[in-house]
Design an enzyme around this catalytic site. Structure first.
Site, PDB file in Angstrom:
ATOM      1  N   THR A 468       0.801  -1.223   0.000  1.00 26.55           N
ATOM      2  CA  THR A 468       0.000   0.000   0.000  1.00 26.55           C
ATOM      3  C   THR A 468       0.832   1.270   0.000  1.00 26.55           C
ATOM      4  O   THR A 468       0.301   2.351  -0.235  1.00 26.55           O
ATOM      5  CB  THR A 468      -0.897   0.022   1.244  1.00 26.55           C
ATOM      6  OG1 THR A 468      -0.067  -0.071   2.406  1.00 26.55           O
ATOM      7  CG2 THR A 468      -1.868  -1.148   1.231  1.00 26.55           C
ATOM      8  N   GLY A 509      -4.908   0.772   9.112  1.00 30.27           N
ATOM      9  CA  GLY A 509      -3.490   0.662   9.362  1.00 30.27           C
ATOM     10  C   GLY A 509      -2.790   2.001   9.479  1.00 30.27           C
ATOM     11  O   GLY A 509      -2.296   2.373  10.552  1.00 30.27           O
ATOM     12  N   ARG A 590      -7.530  13.164   5.119  1.00 28.67           N
ATOM     13  CA  ARG A 590      -6.228  13.715   4.752  1.00 28.67           C
ATOM     14  C   ARG A 590      -5.474  12.723   3.878  1.00 28.67           C
ATOM     15  O   ARG A 590      -5.271  11.577   4.253  1.00 28.67           O
ATOM     16  CB  ARG A 590      -5.446  14.004   6.036  1.00 28.67           C
ATOM     17  CG  ARG A 590      -4.049  14.529   5.860  1.00 28.67           C
ATOM     18  CD  ARG A 590      -3.398  14.656   7.233  1.00 28.67           C
ATOM     19  NE  ARG A 590      -1.977  14.939   7.153  1.00 28.67           N
ATOM     20  CZ  ARG A 590      -1.109  14.666   8.115  1.00 28.67           C
ATOM     21  NH1 ARG A 590      -1.530  14.088   9.234  1.00 28.67           N
ATOM     22  NH2 ARG A 590       0.173  14.961   7.976  1.00 28.67           N
ATOM     23  N   ILE A 591      -5.080  13.155   2.697  1.00 29.43           N
ATOM     24  CA  ILE A 591      -4.312  12.316   1.777  1.00 29.43           C
ATOM     25  C   ILE A 591      -2.823  12.593   1.999  1.00 29.43           C
ATOM     26  O   ILE A 591      -2.348  13.704   1.767  1.00 29.43           O
ATOM     27  CB  ILE A 591      -4.706  12.600   0.310  1.00 29.43           C
ATOM     28  CG1 ILE A 591      -6.191  12.338   0.103  1.00 29.43           C
ATOM     29  CG2 ILE A 591      -3.866  11.745  -0.634  1.00 29.43           C
ATOM     30  CD1 ILE A 591      -6.641  10.922   0.364  1.00 29.43           C
ATOM     31  N   THR A 596       0.792   7.211  -4.105  1.00 34.73           N
ATOM     32  CA  THR A 596       0.349   5.884  -3.680  1.00 34.73           C
ATOM     33  C   THR A 596      -1.144   5.865  -3.368  1.00 34.73           C
ATOM     34  O   THR A 596      -1.788   4.820  -3.497  1.00 34.73           O
ATOM     35  CB  THR A 596       1.153   5.411  -2.458  1.00 34.73           C
ATOM     36  OG1 THR A 596       1.094   6.413  -1.431  1.00 34.73           O
ATOM     37  CG2 THR A 596       2.597   5.150  -2.830  1.00 34.73           C
ATOM     38  N   LYS A 662      -8.352   8.834   6.992  1.00 37.21           N
ATOM     39  CA  LYS A 662      -9.516   7.955   7.047  1.00 37.21           C
ATOM     40  C   LYS A 662      -9.237   6.551   6.514  1.00 37.21           C
ATOM     41  O   LYS A 662     -10.002   5.636   6.764  1.00 37.21           O
ATOM     42  CB  LYS A 662     -10.684   8.570   6.270  1.00 37.21           C
ATOM     43  CG  LYS A 662     -11.353   9.722   7.006  1.00 37.21           C
ATOM     44  CD  LYS A 662     -12.664  10.106   6.364  1.00 37.21           C
ATOM     45  CE  LYS A 662     -13.420  11.109   7.200  1.00 37.21           C
ATOM     46  NZ  LYS A 662     -14.725  11.465   6.601  1.00 37.21           N
ATOM     47  N   GLY A 665      -7.536   1.986   1.559  1.00 35.21           N
ATOM     48  CA  GLY A 665      -7.242   0.705   0.919  1.00 35.21           C
ATOM     49  C   GLY A 665      -8.460  -0.059   0.446  1.00 35.21           C
ATOM     50  O   GLY A 665      -8.378  -0.855  -0.484  1.00 35.21           O
ATOM     51  N   GLU A 666      -9.614   0.163   1.086  1.00 39.45           N
ATOM     52  CA  GLU A 666     -10.786  -0.660   0.799  1.00 39.45           C
ATOM     53  C   GLU A 666     -11.844   0.053  -0.027  1.00 39.45           C
ATOM     54  O   GLU A 666     -12.568  -0.564  -0.799  1.00 39.45           O
ATOM     55  CB  GLU A 666     -11.425  -1.111   2.122  1.00 39.45           C
ATOM     56  CG  GLU A 666     -10.432  -1.368   3.229  1.00 39.45           C
ATOM     57  CD  GLU A 666     -10.371  -2.798   3.692  1.00 39.45           C
ATOM     58  OE1 GLU A 666     -10.976  -3.662   3.048  1.00 39.45           O
ATOM     59  OE2 GLU A 666      -9.716  -3.047   4.710  1.00 39.45           O
TER      60      GLU A 666
END
Length: 710
Positions: A468, A509, A590-591, A596, A662, A665-666
């Site tokens: 990730t 994570g 927040r990115i 990635t 937040k 990945g999903e």
């Protein structure tokens, strides 16, 4: 509403697109995975799996196999070490498959019945294939369908408010539809692998997992060891998606290393991965919606059913999707399960939300058609101000902003809402949309940050980078918290000796780890001397545990949201469905690293394409096993199936959240299959409620549409 850009603020490292800190090692081969690390006197184990779906092992003819060249041991239920069968770990009970070689019972096809260990992998495989196992076979049942005998509702899996029957009866428009999704598998590029050795009385485990401390503690419990006596490292992982926790191959490798007193490696084949490492259960779902003429929902009901094993209850949880999404006077959602003779399912990317969103977001589209409303307008009409069931405030919610920005970018306003009117040669064209959501939770984690005498900083946390980019994100987070350049920060992860930390799962994570790193870094800054030269040899270290911080967080509904848009082309003479373009717009806090992050979003969307059109694990009811348990028989989206994908995000601040992350990945997979299915309806005028949308299903739907009763 402001679209997030990739330009960084001058004082922070986050928000700038950065390549992975381990990227060079990965592309040059310097990064070593669990199955590649060299050891002296390494032995190789090969699992032998049952060929029956239910019964008992009557005999294992291991004498002949032990005489084969290179064979060192054959472990099975008659000679293997005993393990503790009452293990409760950080994530509950491990999969029952870890209790290998403890009894002669075979609960499902593919149950491990032996491990052959030899000097080389080739010798181990040849000997394993030569091992003769005799069974007393018993009748089995692997069939799954809606409302089959034995279905039940687990505790706390039903949530209801209002009078559902009354609100349905009072509704001007009612939809009652059933949807299905098939069994699906994780299919990580790196198969499961583990290498185990005893070193000075300590169990050293080199693994491919989603949480080294998680695996270490479960192994310690299973083998009745002190937790300090187990050390697990998992530096590089080639994909996981929910499948890489403690499994049978870990336990078998530990048994063999204990018996032989030398390092043992077990690497699973793709077929063994299918059989022993979990999967997403098939689902049968019923959605009932009742609405006023203006589209306001009076009734929302979602009945979600999945199979589980006869060994342990596993709930896929798809009915939870709607509990945060749409308001209604009566809201009834329930998850039900039925146990059969199969391996236990497990978490798989967006567990619950991926299949649940397919049913709900397809049903919303069908209701919009019935009401003559735009699908986005219907969703906006039912936008809640607080949690539809919980009544809690949202930490932040910008779903409508995602739809507004997505509609503008996708050209939704130019869409002719009538189905089956756009054609391009042999192709019928259609567009569809769907909503996405996924929880934004956090779990307690520990982290340490050390100020080194040379002016650099070392972060230690038992995080897991499963592909990730977590290692890079944590480097950026630490740099911001320390107010230094990322080049001065070194992040060490995936080592159980670093202490307890959440696993790579649940989109929790980076949020959980980042919080711990920020807290440790801020504590360290308060303790640092003014000049770098004053830092003593060995550095200055601050360590934190976020348990109290997380417990103090205000009770709110915390979710990321998104809107998915798809355009498809359908050839109704061949049944071929092609996704031509997709756009996902997300409100995901927040990115940290746009480079990635975009990969995570589009990776999830790619998986959604695969879910909608390709992925389907089939079980042979006669044998109880899989048909085509490999990438030749289990189809996934290839490069030619993936069109131009765009992933964007909008501002989504949460002033009450000290981290602001937040998790991403999903959410990319959530809603994607529904957007594609809705686009297929728009192209053809035919609704597909069963995934995947295969060519034969398209052709059958066309035949029914054009039949005499159409």
């Amino acid at each position: 509403m402001t679209v997030q850009t990739t330009q960084a603020q001058s004082t922070t490292a986050s928000g700038v697109a950065r390549t992975r800190v381990e990227g060079r090692d990965k592309v040059t081969g310097a990064a070593r995975y669990a199955g590649e690390i060299p050891f002296a006197e390494l032995a190789y184990g090969w699992l032998v799996l049952s060929t029956v779906a239910r019964g008992r092992v009557r005999a294992i003819d291991d004498e002949a196999v032990r005489a084969l060249p290179g064979v060192l041991a054959v472990l099975h239920h008659k000679n293997a070490p005993r393990v503790n069968d009452d293990v409760i770990g950080a994530l509950g009970r491990p999969d029952p498959i870890v209790e290998v070689f403890q009894h002669d019972r075979v609960p499902h096809a593919g149950w491990p019945v032996a491990l052959v260990v030899a000097e080389t992998s080739e010798q181990a495989r040849e000997a394993a294939e030569a091992l003769v196992v005799e069974y007393d076979e018993e009748p089995h049942d692997v069939a799954f369908y809606a409302d089959r005998p034995g279905v039940y509702t687990p505790a706390d899996m039903e949530v209801a408010k209002g009078d559902l029957d009354a609100e349905l009866a009072a509704s001007a428009a009612v939809l009652d539809a059933s949807y299905t999704t098939p069994e699906q598998h994780h299919g990580a590029m790196e198969p499961h692998a583990v290498t185990v050795r005893w070193d000075g009385g300590r169990l050293e485990v080199f693994d491919s997992n989603q949480g080294s401390k998680w695996v270490a503690d479960d192994l310690a419990n299973l083998f009745s060891l002190d937790k300090d006596a187990v050390h697990v490292r998992s530096e590089h992982v080639g994909g996981a998606f929910g499948s890489k926790g403690l499994r049978a191959h870990h336990v078998a490798a530990v048994m063999a290393a204990t018996e032989l007193q030398r390092p043992v490696r077990v690497v699973l084949t793709r077929r063994q991965v299918f059989a022993t490492t979990g999967y997403r259960s098939p689902t049968a779902q019923r959605v009932r919606l009742g609405a006023d003429p203006d589209g306001r929902l009076r009734a929302f009901a979602h009945d979600h059913q999945n199979l589980t094993s006869n060994l342990r209850e596993f709930v896929e949880g798809g009915a939870g999707f709607g509990r945060s999404m749409y308001d209604a006077d009566a809201h009834h959602t329930v998850n039900r399960v039925v146990p059969v003779d199969v391996a236990t399912p497990t978490w798989m990317r967006a567990p619950g939300e991926a299949p649940g969103s397919f049913a709900v977001e397809s049903a919303l589209d069908e209701l919009a058609e019935q009401l003559g409303m735009d699908p986005i307008a219907l969703r906006a009409r039912n936008e809640p101000t607080v949690g539809p069931v919980s009544g809690l405030p949202f930490s932040s919610r910008n779903l409508l902003g995602c739809f507004e920005e997505g509609a503008r970018r996708f050209g939704w306003a130019d869409r002719d809402p009538r189905p089956r009117v756009r054609r391009e040669g042999r192709w019928l064209l259609g567009t569809g949309t769907a909503a996405s959501t996924f929880q934004a939770a956090a779990a307690p984690s520990t982290a340490s940050v050390t100020a080194e005498p040379d002016g650099t900083f070392t972060v230690r946390i038992t995080a897991a980078d499963v592909g990730t980019g977590a290692r890079t994100a944590l480097t950026i987070i630490a740099a911001d918290a320390l107010e230094v350049a990322p080049e001065r920060v070194r992040v060490r992860i995936a080592d159980s000796d670093f202490g307890a930390a959440w696993v790579a799962g649940g989109s929790m994570g980076t949020r959980s780890w980042g919080w711990a790193v920020i807290a440790a870094a801020r504590d360290l800054r308060e303790r640092l001397p003014l000049a770098p030269g004053e830092i003593p040899e060995g550095g200055i270290t601050a360590t934190t545990d976020t348990a109290e911080l997380i417990a103090a967080l205000a009770k709110k509904e915390r979710y990321a949201f998104g809107a998915q848009f798809a355009e498809v082309a359908v050839d109704v003479t061949t049944g071929e469905v092609r996704v031509r373009r997709m756009l996902g717009v997300f409100a995901a806090g927040r990115i940290i690293n746009p480079l990635t992050a975009r990969s995570q979003f589009t990776g999830g969307m790619t998986w959604g394409i695969s879910m909608a059109l390709h992925e389907e694990a089939v079980r042979d009811e006669a044998s109880g096993g899989h048909v085509g348990a490999d990438f030749a028989g289990y189809h996934v989206a290839a490069h030619a199936d993936v069109p131009e994908l765009q992933a964007e995000w909008i501002d989504d601040p949460d002033p009450d959240d000290p981290v602001g992350i937040k998790g991403i990945g999903e959410i990319g997979i959530v809603g994607t299959a529904a957007a594609i299915a809705n686009a297929v309806w728009h192209a053809t005028g035919v609704r597909h409620r069963d995934l995947p949308i295969r060519p034969d299903r398209v052709l059958l739907a066309e035949a029914r549409r054009d039949g005499p009763d159409a």
